[in-house]
Write a protein that holds these residues in place. Structure first.
Motif, mmCIF file in Angstrom:
data_model
loop_
_atom_site.group_PDB
_atom_site.id
_atom_site.type_symbol
_atom_site.label_atom_id
_atom_site.label_comp_id
_atom_site.label_asym_id
_atom_site.label_seq_id
_atom_site.Cartn_x
_atom_site.Cartn_y
_atom_site.Cartn_z
ATOM 1 N N SER A 170 4.570 -3.006 -3.664
ATOM 2 C CA SER A 170 5.683 -2.124 -4.025
ATOM 3 C C SER A 170 5.529 -1.488 -5.407
ATOM 4 O O SER A 170 6.018 -0.376 -5.621
ATOM 5 C CB SER A 170 7.010 -2.878 -3.944
ATOM 6 O OG SER A 170 7.014 -3.967 -4.839
ATOM 7 N N GLN A 171 4.834 -2.133 -6.326
ATOM 8 C CA GLN A 171 4.686 -1.584 -7.683
ATOM 9 C C GLN A 171 3.944 -0.251 -7.692
ATOM 10 O O GLN A 171 4.071 0.513 -8.634
ATOM 11 C CB GLN A 171 3.939 -2.553 -8.611
ATOM 12 C CG GLN A 171 4.486 -3.951 -8.659
ATOM 13 C CD GLN A 171 3.838 -4.856 -7.621
ATOM 14 O OE1 GLN A 171 3.837 -4.574 -6.439
ATOM 15 N NE2 GLN A 171 3.306 -5.977 -8.077
ATOM 16 N N ILE A 172 3.147 0.030 -6.659
ATOM 17 C CA ILE A 172 2.353 1.264 -6.660
ATOM 18 C C ILE A 172 2.694 2.203 -5.504
ATOM 19 O O ILE A 172 1.943 3.118 -5.206
ATOM 20 C CB ILE A 172 0.832 0.955 -6.687
ATOM 21 C CG1 ILE A 172 0.394 0.147 -5.453
ATOM 22 C CG2 ILE A 172 0.445 0.250 -7.987
ATOM 23 C CD1 ILE A 172 -1.114 0.031 -5.306
ATOM 24 N N HIS A 173 3.852 2.007 -4.875
ATOM 25 C CA HIS A 173 4.235 2.851 -3.730
ATOM 26 C C HIS A 173 4.206 4.339 -4.057
ATOM 27 O O HIS A 173 3.685 5.139 -3.284
ATOM 28 C CB HIS A 173 5.628 2.474 -3.221
ATOM 29 C CG HIS A 173 5.629 1.287 -2.334
ATOM 30 N ND1 HIS A 173 6.790 0.705 -1.895
ATOM 31 C CD2 HIS A 173 4.638 0.551 -1.778
ATOM 32 C CE1 HIS A 173 6.516 -0.324 -1.119
ATOM 33 N NE2 HIS A 173 5.219 -0.437 -1.041
ATOM 34 N N HIS A 174 4.789 4.733 -5.191
ATOM 35 C CA HIS A 174 4.838 6.163 -5.518
ATOM 36 C C HIS A 174 3.436 6.737 -5.715
ATOM 37 O O HIS A 174 3.130 7.820 -5.224
ATOM 38 C CB HIS A 174 5.707 6.403 -6.761
ATOM 39 C CG HIS A 174 7.153 6.145 -6.500
ATOM 40 N ND1 HIS A 174 7.944 7.007 -5.787
ATOM 41 C CD2 HIS A 174 7.947 5.100 -6.838
ATOM 42 C CE1 HIS A 174 9.161 6.510 -5.692
ATOM 43 N NE2 HIS A 174 9.199 5.352 -6.323
ATOM 44 N N GLU A 175 2.592 5.995 -6.410
ATOM 45 C CA GLU A 175 1.215 6.445 -6.640
ATOM 46 C C GLU A 175 0.453 6.548 -5.315
ATOM 47 O O GLU A 175 -0.274 7.515 -5.082
ATOM 48 C CB GLU A 175 0.496 5.477 -7.586
ATOM 49 C CG GLU A 175 -0.963 5.796 -7.813
ATOM 50 C CD GLU A 175 -1.201 7.082 -8.604
ATOM 51 O OE1 GLU A 175 -2.329 7.603 -8.540
ATOM 52 O OE2 GLU A 175 -0.274 7.567 -9.272
ATOM 53 N N VAL A 176 0.640 5.574 -4.436
ATOM 54 C CA VAL A 176 -0.036 5.601 -3.135
ATOM 55 C C VAL A 176 0.443 6.795 -2.308
ATOM 56 O O VAL A 176 -0.367 7.499 -1.691
ATOM 57 C CB VAL A 176 0.172 4.268 -2.381
ATOM 58 C CG1 VAL A 176 -0.294 4.365 -0.928
ATOM 59 C CG2 VAL A 176 -0.558 3.136 -3.099
ATOM 60 N N GLY A 177 1.734 7.058 -2.300
ATOM 61 C CA GLY A 177 2.256 8.212 -1.569
ATOM 62 C C GLY A 177 1.655 9.514 -2.064
ATOM 63 O O GLY A 177 1.236 10.366 -1.274
ATOM 64 N N TYR A 178 1.590 9.663 -3.375
ATOM 65 C CA TYR A 178 1.014 10.873 -3.966
ATOM 66 C C TYR A 178 -0.473 10.985 -3.606
ATOM 67 O O TYR A 178 -0.953 12.062 -3.272
ATOM 68 C CB TYR A 178 1.207 10.854 -5.480
ATOM 69 C CG TYR A 178 0.811 12.131 -6.160
ATOM 70 C CD1 TYR A 178 1.659 13.241 -6.141
ATOM 71 C CD2 TYR A 178 -0.409 12.249 -6.808
ATOM 72 C CE1 TYR A 178 1.300 14.432 -6.755
ATOM 73 C CE2 TYR A 178 -0.777 13.435 -7.428
ATOM 74 C CZ TYR A 178 0.077 14.520 -7.398
ATOM 75 O OH TYR A 178 -0.283 15.690 -7.995
ATOM 76 N N ARG A 179 -1.194 9.864 -3.660
ATOM 77 C CA ARG A 179 -2.621 9.891 -3.314
ATOM 78 C C ARG A 179 -2.851 10.201 -1.837
ATOM 79 O O ARG A 179 -3.820 10.873 -1.493
ATOM 80 C CB ARG A 179 -3.290 8.579 -3.707
ATOM 81 C CG ARG A 179 -3.490 8.453 -5.196
ATOM 82 C CD ARG A 179 -4.190 7.152 -5.536
ATOM 83 N NE ARG A 179 -4.354 7.025 -6.958
ATOM 84 C CZ ARG A 179 -5.503 6.739 -7.548
ATOM 85 N NH1 ARG A 179 -6.587 6.537 -6.822
ATOM 86 N NH2 ARG A 179 -5.575 6.628 -8.847
ATOM 87 N N HIS B 104 8.801 4.570 1.786
ATOM 88 C CA HIS B 104 8.132 3.299 1.489
ATOM 89 C C HIS B 104 9.151 2.178 1.498
ATOM 90 O O HIS B 104 10.337 2.385 1.274
ATOM 91 C CB HIS B 104 7.394 3.360 0.142
ATOM 92 C CG HIS B 104 8.253 3.797 -0.992
ATOM 93 N ND1 HIS B 104 9.090 2.951 -1.677
ATOM 94 C CD2 HIS B 104 8.424 5.015 -1.542
ATOM 95 C CE1 HIS B 104 9.726 3.621 -2.618
ATOM 96 N NE2 HIS B 104 9.346 4.890 -2.548
ATOM 97 N N GLN B 105 8.670 0.997 1.781
ATOM 98 C CA GLN B 105 9.476 -0.217 1.725
ATOM 99 C C GLN B 105 8.537 -1.400 1.750
ATOM 100 O O GLN B 105 7.450 -1.323 2.308
ATOM 101 C CB GLN B 105 10.493 -0.279 2.860
ATOM 102 C CG GLN B 105 9.922 -0.397 4.265
ATOM 103 C CD GLN B 105 9.381 -1.767 4.623
ATOM 104 O OE1 GLN B 105 9.992 -2.783 4.322
ATOM 105 N NE2 GLN B 105 8.218 -1.805 5.235
ATOM 106 N N GLU B 106 8.928 -2.448 1.114
ATOM 107 C CA GLU B 106 8.159 -3.688 1.043
ATOM 108 C C GLU B 106 6.652 -3.447 1.016
ATOM 109 O O GLU B 106 6.096 -3.124 -0.005
ATOM 110 C CB GLU B 106 8.573 -4.635 2.167
ATOM 111 C CG GLU B 106 9.983 -5.150 1.982
ATOM 112 C CD GLU B 106 10.444 -6.087 3.071
ATOM 113 O OE1 GLU B 106 9.627 -6.513 3.908
ATOM 114 O OE2 GLU B 106 11.645 -6.396 3.073
#
Length: 175
Positions: A11-20, A53-55
């Motif tokens: 969860s700490q990197i959800h936003h970065e993963v979505g952008y990538r 994103h979730q969990e």
């Protein structure tokens, strides 16, 4: 066809993963703009996308038309939310926690498709006919539901065809 990328990530990197995920699909680093409700769009308007994103999961839907997506873990469902946000017919048809999560995901994906999120009066929408189907038409759009492990993904789109594409976190981080 709507493409749906999904990636397991902390969860700490959800936003970065979505952008990538979005950058990987596009082949370039996108510039984003936002509507008044906070829905992101590409500045160059080359396609439509939506993230959730979730969990453990990040999901990205990409299409040539408006699209909304939501992902939720199948876990407890607050009965107060069901009473306040679900149509009376939906409330009667919920047999399991998974049924409730499916309905909630459909409602969230619809709100994101419309671009206004949870500002929509969810209680007036009756998606109960979609509980026993993977895809169903409602007014001028489709609601498509899939499972990823112990989570539900709902996509709201003008298109009834989707392609689910798994992406490994390592493949995004190496780039």
């Amino acid at each position: 066809m709507t493409l749906v990328y999904y990636c397991k990530a902390p969860s700490q990197i959800h936003h970065e993963v979505g952008y990538r995920l979005l950058a990987k699909h596009l082949g370039y680093q996108p510039a984003l703009i936002y509507n008044s409700y906070g829905k992101p769009y590409l500045n160059d308007q080359s396609c439509y996308f939506n993230l959730s994103h979730q969990e453990n999961w990040v999901v990205l839907a990409v299409s040539d038309h408006e699209v909304g997506i939501d992902v939720q873990a199948i876990r407890s469902l607050d009965t107060r939310v069901v009473q306040r946000m679900f149509h009376p017919l939906e409330q009667k048809k919920i047999q399991t926690i998974e049924d409730g999560i499916k309905l909630w995901c459909m409602k969230e994906s619809y709100g994101k498709y419309k671009g206004s999120g949870i500002q929509i009066q969810f209680r007036v929408l009756d998606f109960s006919k979609g509980l026993q189907k993977d895809c169903f038409a409602y007014e001028d759009f489709y609601l498509i539901v899939r499972k990823i492990e112990n989570s539900v993904v709902a996509i709201c789109s003008n298109d009834d065809k989707i392609n689910m594409i798994p992406v490994k976190l390592e493949d995004l981080i190496e780039e």
